[in-house]
Motif scaffolding. Sequence first.
Motif, PDB file in Angstrom:
ATOM      1  N   PRO A 182      -2.482   9.746  -6.578  1.00  0.00           N
ATOM      2  CA  PRO A 182      -3.568   8.766  -7.007  1.00  0.00           C
ATOM      3  C   PRO A 182      -3.452   8.363  -8.540  1.00  0.00           C
ATOM      4  O   PRO A 182      -2.855   8.963  -9.469  1.00  0.00           O
ATOM      5  CB  PRO A 182      -4.825   9.789  -7.141  1.00  0.00           C
ATOM      6  CG  PRO A 182      -4.453  10.968  -5.816  1.00  0.00           C
ATOM      7  CD  PRO A 182      -2.911  10.809  -6.254  1.00  0.00           C
TER       8      PRO A 182
ATOM      9  N   PRO B   7       3.601   8.990  -2.906  1.00  0.00           N
ATOM     10  CA  PRO B   7       2.420   8.433  -3.834  1.00  0.00           C
ATOM     11  C   PRO B   7       1.356   9.282  -4.110  1.00  0.00           C
ATOM     12  O   PRO B   7       1.225  10.653  -3.448  1.00  0.00           O
ATOM     13  CB  PRO B   7       1.689   7.437  -2.669  1.00  0.00           C
ATOM     14  CG  PRO B   7       2.059   7.976  -1.139  1.00  0.00           C
ATOM     15  CD  PRO B   7       3.519   8.724  -1.437  1.00  0.00           C
TER      16      PRO B   7
ATOM     17  N   ILE C 205       0.798  -1.297  -0.029  1.00  0.00           N
ATOM     18  CA  ILE C 205       0.073  -0.034   0.068  1.00  0.00           C
ATOM     19  C   ILE C 205       0.922   1.173  -0.133  1.00  0.00           C
ATOM     20  O   ILE C 205       1.750   1.313   0.830  1.00  0.00           O
ATOM     21  CB  ILE C 205      -0.967  -0.041   1.435  1.00  0.00           C
ATOM     22  CG1 ILE C 205      -1.854  -1.146   1.198  1.00  0.00           C
ATOM     23  CG2 ILE C 205      -1.652   1.198   1.174  1.00  0.00           C
ATOM     24  CD1 ILE C 205      -2.861  -1.287   2.434  1.00  0.00           C
ATOM     25  N   ASN C 206       0.628   2.075  -0.756  1.00  0.00           N
ATOM     26  CA  ASN C 206       1.147   3.422  -1.038  1.00  0.00           C
ATOM     27  C   ASN C 206       0.465   4.396  -0.598  1.00  0.00           C
ATOM     28  O   ASN C 206      -0.568   4.803  -1.090  1.00  0.00           O
ATOM     29  CB  ASN C 206       1.722   3.689  -2.498  1.00  0.00           C
ATOM     30  CG  ASN C 206       2.827   2.742  -2.847  1.00  0.00           C
ATOM     31  OD1 ASN C 206       3.610   2.467  -2.347  1.00  0.00           O
ATOM     32  ND2 ASN C 206       2.459   2.420  -4.035  1.00  0.00           N
ATOM     33  N   THR C 207       0.587   4.905   0.747  1.00  0.00           N
ATOM     34  CA  THR C 207      -0.293   5.966   1.313  1.00  0.00           C
ATOM     35  C   THR C 207       0.470   7.029   2.202  1.00  0.00           C
ATOM     36  O   THR C 207       1.573   6.788   2.482  1.00  0.00           O
ATOM     37  CB  THR C 207      -1.269   5.299   2.365  1.00  0.00           C
ATOM     38  OG1 THR C 207      -2.353   5.972   2.927  1.00  0.00           O
ATOM     39  CG2 THR C 207      -0.773   4.545   3.273  1.00  0.00           C
ATOM     40  N   THR C 208      -0.207   8.063   2.406  1.00  0.00           N
ATOM     41  CA  THR C 208       0.442   9.025   3.489  1.00  0.00           C
ATOM     42  C   THR C 208       0.035   9.109   4.691  1.00  0.00           C
ATOM     43  O   THR C 208       0.249  10.095   5.494  1.00  0.00           O
ATOM     44  CB  THR C 208       0.023  10.711   2.745  1.00  0.00           C
ATOM     45  OG1 THR C 208      -1.180  10.622   2.661  1.00  0.00           O
ATOM     46  CG2 THR C 208       0.782  10.723   1.526  1.00  0.00           C
ATOM     47  N   ILE C 209      -0.849   8.042   5.197  1.00  0.00           N
ATOM     48  CA  ILE C 209      -1.193   7.734   6.489  1.00  0.00           C
ATOM     49  C   ILE C 209      -0.067   7.363   7.191  1.00  0.00           C
ATOM     50  O   ILE C 209       0.698   6.267   6.803  1.00  0.00           O
ATOM     51  CB  ILE C 209      -2.334   6.877   6.569  1.00  0.00           C
ATOM     52  CG1 ILE C 209      -3.588   7.337   5.683  1.00  0.00           C
ATOM     53  CG2 ILE C 209      -2.748   6.214   8.006  1.00  0.00           C
ATOM     54  CD1 ILE C 209      -4.765   6.226   5.773  1.00  0.00           C
TER      55      ILE C 209
ATOM     56  N   TYR D 184      -0.157  15.073   0.647  1.00  0.00           N
ATOM     57  CA  TYR D 184      -0.230  14.976  -0.850  1.00  0.00           C
ATOM     58  C   TYR D 184      -0.835  16.250  -1.364  1.00  0.00           C
ATOM     59  O   TYR D 184      -1.582  16.851  -0.646  1.00  0.00           O
ATOM     60  CB  TYR D 184      -1.057  13.711  -1.318  1.00  0.00           C
ATOM     61  CG  TYR D 184      -1.604  13.835  -2.688  1.00  0.00           C
ATOM     62  CD1 TYR D 184      -0.353  13.513  -3.622  1.00  0.00           C
ATOM     63  CD2 TYR D 184      -2.778  14.378  -3.062  1.00  0.00           C
ATOM     64  CE1 TYR D 184      -0.855  13.614  -5.089  1.00  0.00           C
ATOM     65  CE2 TYR D 184      -2.896  14.552  -4.491  1.00  0.00           C
ATOM     66  CZ  TYR D 184      -2.053  14.093  -5.412  1.00  0.00           C
ATOM     67  OH  TYR D 184      -2.404  14.134  -6.916  1.00  0.00           O
TER      68      TYR D 184
END
Length: 214
Positions: free
Chosen positions: A126, A124, A95-99, A117
């Motif tokens: 969208p 990452p 998973i590529n996320t900023t969380i 983002y």
Amino acid sequence: EALNYKYDVLDVTKVISQKDFPLQEVGRFVLDRNPENYFAEVEQAAFAPSHLVPGIAPSADRMLQGRLFSYTDTHLHRLGPNHAQLPINSPITPINTTIRDGPLIMGANGGRNPPYYPNSYGGPHPDPNVREYENDYNVEGIVGRYEYELCERDFEQPRALFKLLAASEQQDLISNLAEDVAMTHEYIQRRVVGVLERIDATFAKRVQEALAKS
């Protein structure tokens, strides 16, 4: 079709007949092994109806809408905010996320990349080729509080189910029901029998006879 169906398709007390609307297979879920570690693979599993793959969207069913929130909210309290990173819950694809952050974080927590983002550090972003499935539908009626009274239609499906049961299954149902109802006051027993009469007169009579013997 839903607006013109004989039952309210969002009524959780009704069953939509497969004769009217045959099931449509959308995939297979194969269980091909037993857990190696019960706690890691069963106790920590976080199933939720909000976990939907693209192409499937939730309906306006009130019970489902509540569970879309409550299941995940329960996991937040039960397993923590990063429960989706546990091996049993994490997808095969990374998973590529900023969380970021929170207790029980797994892995490098995003490393030195900024947790927002857009950014200018190759974080990452969208994928325009992947988006949520959107399904518009009409909503009719006035929202408000209404007192609901049982009508004949509410007893059609219980009646059909009782008649579908084999003789031994009917007897088991009657015995189990009478055993529990017998522990209540007589006026409650009369109310139960009255409701059963609206389902099937024979059903109600046999329950009443079983109550008389208890």
